[in-house]
Design an enzyme around this catalytic site. Structure first.
Site, PDB file in Angstrom:
ATOM      1  N   ASP A 188       0.855  -1.184   0.000  1.00 33.22           N
ATOM      2  CA  ASP A 188       0.000   0.000   0.000  1.00 33.22           C
ATOM      3  C   ASP A 188       0.884   1.224   0.000  1.00 33.22           C
ATOM      4  O   ASP A 188       1.860   1.313   0.725  1.00 33.22           O
ATOM      5  CB  ASP A 188      -0.868   0.048   1.261  1.00 33.22           C
ATOM      6  CG  ASP A 188      -2.119  -0.780   1.103  1.00 33.22           C
ATOM      7  OD1 ASP A 188      -2.439  -1.122  -0.038  1.00 33.22           O
ATOM      8  OD2 ASP A 188      -2.756  -1.076   2.117  1.00 33.22           O
ATOM      9  N   LEU A 216      -2.902   4.216   3.346  1.00 38.87           N
ATOM     10  CA  LEU A 216      -1.819   4.052   4.304  1.00 38.87           C
ATOM     11  C   LEU A 216      -1.235   2.666   4.111  1.00 38.87           C
ATOM     12  O   LEU A 216      -1.949   1.735   3.710  1.00 38.87           O
ATOM     13  CB  LEU A 216      -2.334   4.200   5.744  1.00 38.87           C
ATOM     14  CG  LEU A 216      -2.938   5.546   6.140  1.00 38.87           C
ATOM     15  CD1 LEU A 216      -3.511   5.464   7.555  1.00 38.87           C
ATOM     16  CD2 LEU A 216      -1.893   6.655   6.061  1.00 38.87           C
ATOM     17  N   ASP A 217       0.047   2.517   4.393  1.00 41.04           N
ATOM     18  CA  ASP A 217       0.658   1.196   4.322  1.00 41.04           C
ATOM     19  C   ASP A 217      -0.105   0.218   5.193  1.00 41.04           C
ATOM     20  O   ASP A 217      -0.745   0.605   6.180  1.00 41.04           O
ATOM     21  CB  ASP A 217       2.111   1.248   4.817  1.00 41.04           C
ATOM     22  CG  ASP A 217       3.015   2.043   3.898  1.00 41.04           C
ATOM     23  OD1 ASP A 217       2.626   2.320   2.761  1.00 41.04           O
ATOM     24  OD2 ASP A 217       4.123   2.384   4.345  1.00 41.04           O
ATOM     25  N   LYS A 218      -0.002  -1.039   4.874  1.00 39.13           N
ATOM     26  CA  LYS A 218      -0.670  -2.080   5.654  1.00 39.13           C
ATOM     27  C   LYS A 218      -0.363  -1.951   7.142  1.00 39.13           C
ATOM     28  O   LYS A 218      -1.245  -2.038   7.989  1.00 39.13           O
ATOM     29  CB  LYS A 218      -0.242  -3.461   5.152  1.00 39.13           C
ATOM     30  CG  LYS A 218      -0.810  -4.616   5.956  1.00 39.13           C
ATOM     31  CD  LYS A 218      -0.300  -5.952   5.426  1.00 39.13           C
ATOM     32  CE  LYS A 218      -0.804  -7.106   6.274  1.00 39.13           C
ATOM     33  NZ  LYS A 218      -0.307  -8.420   5.782  1.00 39.13           N
TER      34      LYS A 218
END
Length: 436
Positions: A202, A229-231
């Site tokens: 992500d 947002l990143d995982k």
């Protein structure tokens, strides 16, 4: 400075400038009575209205679905060279650029009688453009009854606190259990065409510049998602609930006018306690599953301009770690993580970017009394994600045009590590006002 701890989220709206009062400091000093608990809400309509437009209902119906809409127009003779996707987006009010790009790739756009397929093709003054907006590809995500930590919701936007280790939208490696699956169960959302190809991680803003849809092939649908947002990153994320809101918020991300404040725990302390890092970011040439800061490569290859502002809020564990505030000027994939690695301060728990258990403990153990070693080892080795949290979010509401602010403290895993590092040693610096 008051301690950061997991707790309740906060929302406010104001017509004043987003930068008139640094949000982190404002949030930390906010009285408990002005907070409200995060919880799953169905509809919260008290906060925002349509802005008093007498035609608001008609307008909302008009932007519900653009499928089949035709545009036949000649580019203004005085216009400079423009991208075809940008020009069409500017001529159809409220449509997302991703939707236009999908139409181009479907062969539904012609310039001077010739079909074009490249979303980046240029048009010039006098060119005749014919465009038909494509039907939306059926959504590949199924609604799932997943609890959502909703901070604010009205009929146009939804702001939520994303938990750690939740993927934002379905991909081949994560077909279910994503934020999008939960959102589809919670409410009806607009759909916008995007690629079906899996993204390795992500990213942050999929609305930046060309957007995700122009970087990858294929097409599917992402409902309401304006940024990601990143995982492993927790914190605030805004979702659009109609296509007008989607286009409006996407434009704010494109112009980098969205206020975003992140906090992180780092391995070590930056050599400068505050500053700005402007280093392009591109795919790592030696490890395709991560990004890398690439000095001197902006505009060449796949490296793209990236700028972050940072400030050390607190030096922890005698210099073995730091609580760092980040404010993004751009939104590249893994921007904070890549810039932190380049600065020599990878985030705690970020195995991909060098914040390994071994590195963290090599910095922390020599600075801690032996009585702390076992607990410290357990905490650090137990981290299963980078210690990064999207603390604050501010934007212009797409329908009321008021500036709204939201904040939410970090989750327990972040707060627990922070508390332990403070036991070893803490040097609080000046407040986060006047960020460099």
């Amino acid at each position: 400075m008051p301690s950061l701890s997991s707790g309740s989220c906060c929302a406010s709206s104001s017509s004043k400038s987003l930068n008139s009062k640094p949000f982190l400091n404002s949030f930390l000093s906010r009285e408990p009575s002005r907070r409200f608990p995060c919880r799953v809400l169905r509809i919260l309509k008290a906060g925002c209205s349509s802005g008093g437009d007498s035609n608001s209902n008609e307008t909302r119906e008009a932007v519900t679905n653009y499928a089949g809409l035709r545009l036949e127009e000649t580019v203004d003779i005085n216009s400079s060279k423009l991208r075809i996707d940008s020009w069409i987006s500017s001529r159809i009010v409220g449509i997302s650029r991703a939707r236009v790009q999908s139409s181009i790739r479907s062969g539904l756009v012609a310039v001077n009688g010739s079909i074009v397929h490249k979303v980046s093709q240029n048009v010039r003054g006098g060119d005749k453009v014919n465009c038909t907006i494509a039907e939306l590809t059926p959504l590949r995500a199924e609604p799932e009854d997943i609890p959502l930590d909703i901070v604010y919701e009205d009929e146009y936007v939804l702001v939520l606190n994303k938990p750690t280790n939740m993927v934002v939208h379905p991909a081949p490696g994560n077909p279910t259990g994503t934020l999008v699956n939960g959102l589809l169960h919670h409410c009806s959302l607009p759909t916008a065409a995007v690629p079906d190809q899996e993204v390795i991680f992500d990213g942050d803003d999929i609305s930046d510049d060309e957007g995700l849809a122009s970087r990858l092939g294929g097409a599917s649908v992402r409902p309401g998602i304006v940024h990601r947002l990143d995982k492993g990153t927790s914190g605030l994320l805004v979702v659009a609930k109609d296509e007008h809101s989607h286009a409006h918020l996407s434009e704010q991300f494109k112009l980098h006018s969205i206020q975003r404040v992140y906090i992180s725990l780092t391995c070590g302390v930056p050599s400068q306690l505050a500053g700005r890092i402007e280093i392009p970011i591109g795919r790592d040439l030696y490890n395709r599953v991560r990004m890398a800061a690439m000095p001197g490569t902006s505009g060449r290859g796949h490296a793209r301009h990236a700028a972050s502002r940072f400030k050390v809020i607190e030096i922890l564990a005698g210099g073995g770690s730091a609580l760092v505030e980040w404010r993004l000027e751009t939104g590249r994939t893994h921007q904070i993580r890549a810039h932190a690695k380049y600065m020599g301060i990878p985030l705690l728990g970020d195995e991909v970017y060098g914040g390994t258990t071994g590195m963290a403990l090599s910095l922390l153990r020599p600075r801690a009394q032996p009585s702390y070693h076992e607990e410290l080892s357990q905490l650090v080795s137990g981290l299963d994600r980078p210690c990064l949290h999207a603390l604050a979010l501010g934007f212009i509401h797409p329908h009321t045009t008021k500036k709204v602010h939201f904040s939410c403290p970090p989750p327990p895993d972040f707060s627990e590590v922070l508390s332990q590092l403070r036991k070893i040693g803490s040097e609080k610096l000046q407040s986060s006002d006047n960020l460099t």
